[in-house]
Design an enzyme around this catalytic site. Structure first.
Site, mmCIF file in Angstrom:
data_model
loop_
_atom_site.group_PDB
_atom_site.id
_atom_site.type_symbol
_atom_site.label_atom_id
_atom_site.label_comp_id
_atom_site.label_asym_id
_atom_site.label_seq_id
_atom_site.Cartn_x
_atom_site.Cartn_y
_atom_site.Cartn_z
ATOM 1 N N HIS A 1 1.055 -1.479 -10.075
ATOM 2 C CA HIS A 1 0.868 -2.634 -9.194
ATOM 3 C C HIS A 1 -0.587 -2.936 -8.898
ATOM 4 C CE1 HIS A 1 0.489 0.833 -6.640
ATOM 5 N NE2 HIS A 1 0.147 0.113 -5.598
ATOM 6 N N CYS A 2 -1.512 -2.109 -9.392
ATOM 7 C CA CYS A 2 -2.919 -2.274 -9.016
ATOM 8 C C CYS A 2 -3.829 -2.596 -10.195
ATOM 9 C CB CYS A 2 -3.422 -1.011 -8.327
ATOM 10 S SG CYS A 2 -2.750 -0.760 -6.670
ATOM 11 N N ILE A 3 -3.952 -1.673 -11.127
ATOM 12 C CA ILE A 3 -5.017 -1.757 -12.132
ATOM 13 C C ILE A 3 -4.906 -2.987 -13.032
ATOM 14 C CG2 ILE A 3 -6.189 -0.523 -13.985
ATOM 15 C CD1 ILE A 3 -5.305 2.068 -12.694
ATOM 16 N N ASP B 1 -5.538 -6.165 -9.870
ATOM 17 C CA ASP B 1 -6.603 -6.241 -8.872
ATOM 18 C C ASP B 1 -7.947 -6.723 -9.413
ATOM 19 O OD1 ASP B 1 -4.611 -5.272 -7.337
ATOM 20 O OD2 ASP B 1 -5.502 -3.307 -6.958
#
Length: 446
Positions: free
Chosen positions: A276-278, A281
């Protein structure tokens, strides 16, 4: 009441553990956070638009691996945690944490619709003395430029009537060493009173609080952490392609390089980025940087490299089928091992395995998957056509029926020895066979 008296009153409630907390969004971030608040002694209400999550909680059943069912049950039965779809109950909360998704649009622009709608819901019941905290990952300036104006529409002002802060989530699914309460928490507030309340509340919940000067700084901290990983993973993915062309094993290179006790940190290549991040973001910063006419070449190049990795894996698969097996990919049956984006978790958010499955089928092949953690593909924003597909039932006969196996995620609970014995072609994107000391002429690294 004056801002000083409002701040003092909430401070007193936090110290006495009588402050009531609300968490909006009960997913991978929100539910563990709610449990951390509850276990710290606060009474917590969880809010979500998905009634199935409320049903699970009412039945004392956890749907998030990081929250054991027994922990959820204990906090519910102790009266410290409950959940609802009724957002009017936000008025009862002294502190509200926003933990909703911040995905990208099809054009890789930030999608803050979930944050905006949540802020609008909070604004309807906003009252004096509340502390509102954004935890969703976003670009620097979101708390001040997006959330704050929505909350202030009703007439109350941040720093005068209510308090506003930002604290980036740092969840790491599958990490057994750290959990929500033991991961250092970066906090910031809109003004001195808000900053003090943020330190007091999170200081009562987690082991270490790291205060920074502004909410924009705190937002930048989270992006920096994930951009660091994205760029370095892109670097080793590019090195993998270069070294492969030279006949050099990048995995052996990394293992030797990491023996240096200073000046080097190992990162590992793979079939693409997931989670969900890399994968998401970094593009929040590239988008925001356009406002300041400042290029982000490293970040954008890293995104291009990482996004291209599933194509590289499929091309490697097609080449190996042709050369080693004398068979076209379009006439082959392919088994993907591992659908989750990382090992030993059931999380498929942004998983490159979904992209691999799509690309393989676009080339005319038949694709299936095996994952002991993901029995069925749930609904996803980008891969709606894959919804409902189920993991194959593991058996030696089933594995042997495929023309090739692609190791996309290196779960521990997989019989790799059987795969090496049964499959005529194995494309290993995680170096799992070498790490386990399993040799086979069928293995191709990708």
């Amino acid at each position: 009441m004056t801002v000083t008296s409002l701040s003092s009153a909430l401070h007193a409630k936090i110290t006495a553990r009588t402050a009531k907390a609300g968490v909006v969004g009960l997913g991978y971030v929100g539910l563990p956070l709610a449990m951390a608040f509850a276990r710290a002694g606060f009474t917590v209400t969880g809010f979500d638009i998905d009634p199935s999550k409320i049903t699970h909680i009412d039945q004392r059943e956890s749907y998030i691996e990081a929250v054991p069912t027994e922990v959820l049950r204990d906090e519910c039965e102790a009266g410290r945690f409950s959940a609802t779809c009724d957002f009017t109950r936000l008025a009862d909360c002294d502190i509200v944490a926003i933990c909703v998704p911040t995905p990208l649009t099809a054009h890789r622009d930030p999608d803050l619709s979930y944050v905006a709608r949540t802020a609008e819901a909070i604004a309807k019941t906003l009252r004096q003395g509340q502390l509102i905290v954004l935890e969703s990952t976003t670009y620097p300036g979101t708390t001040d430029e997006v959330v704050k104006p929505i909350l202030e529409k009703a007439g109350l002002k941040s720093g005068r009537d209510f308090f506003l802060g930002y604290s980036p989530e740092r969840e790491d699914p599958g990490n057994r060493q750290f959990h929500t309460a033991t991961i250092p928490k970066v906090v910031a507030g809109d003004g001195e009173d808000a900053a003090s309340l943020m330190q007091a509340f999170y200081g009562a919940t987690v082991s270490t609080v790291v205060p920074v000067s502004t909410t924009a700084t705190a937002e930048a901290v989270k992006l920096t952490e994930n951009i660091f990983r994205a760029v370095n993973i892109a670097l080793v993915n590019e090195l993998k392609l270069v070294y492969d062309a030279m006949g050099i094993d990048v995995w052996e290179v990394i293992d030797a390089a990491k023996s240096k006790p200073f000046g080097y940190m190992p990162f590992y290549p793979g079939p693409g980025l997931g989670g969900h991040c890399i994968p998401i973001d970094p593009f929040y910063l590239t988008w925001k940087s356009r406002e300041f006419e400042t290029p982000t070449r490293f970040i954008e190049l890293a995104g291009e490299i990482n996004t291209a990795m599933p194509h590289h894996v499929v091309n490697r698969l097609a080449e190996a089928l042709d050369i080693r097996c004398g068979k076209a990919l379009s006439r082959s049956k392919v088994l993907l091992v591992g659908l989750a984006y990382k090992k030993n978790v059931p999380d498929i958010r942004e998983s490159p395995s979904l992209r691999l499955m799509e690309l393989i089928e676009r080339r005319g092949a038949s694709a299936a998957y095996f994952d002991p953690f993901v029995p069925e593909i749930p609904s996803t924003r980008e891969y709606a056509d894959l919804k409902g597909r189920r993991s194959i039932d593991w058996s030696e006969e089933a594995v042997a029926s495929y023309d090739a196996v692609v190791i996309a995620t290196d779960h521990d609970d997989v019989d790799y020895a059987a795969i090496s014995r049964l499959s005529p072609l194995i494309v290993d994107t995680r170096n799992v066979f070498a790490r386990k000391g399993i040799a086979s002429k069928a293995i191709v690294k990708a």
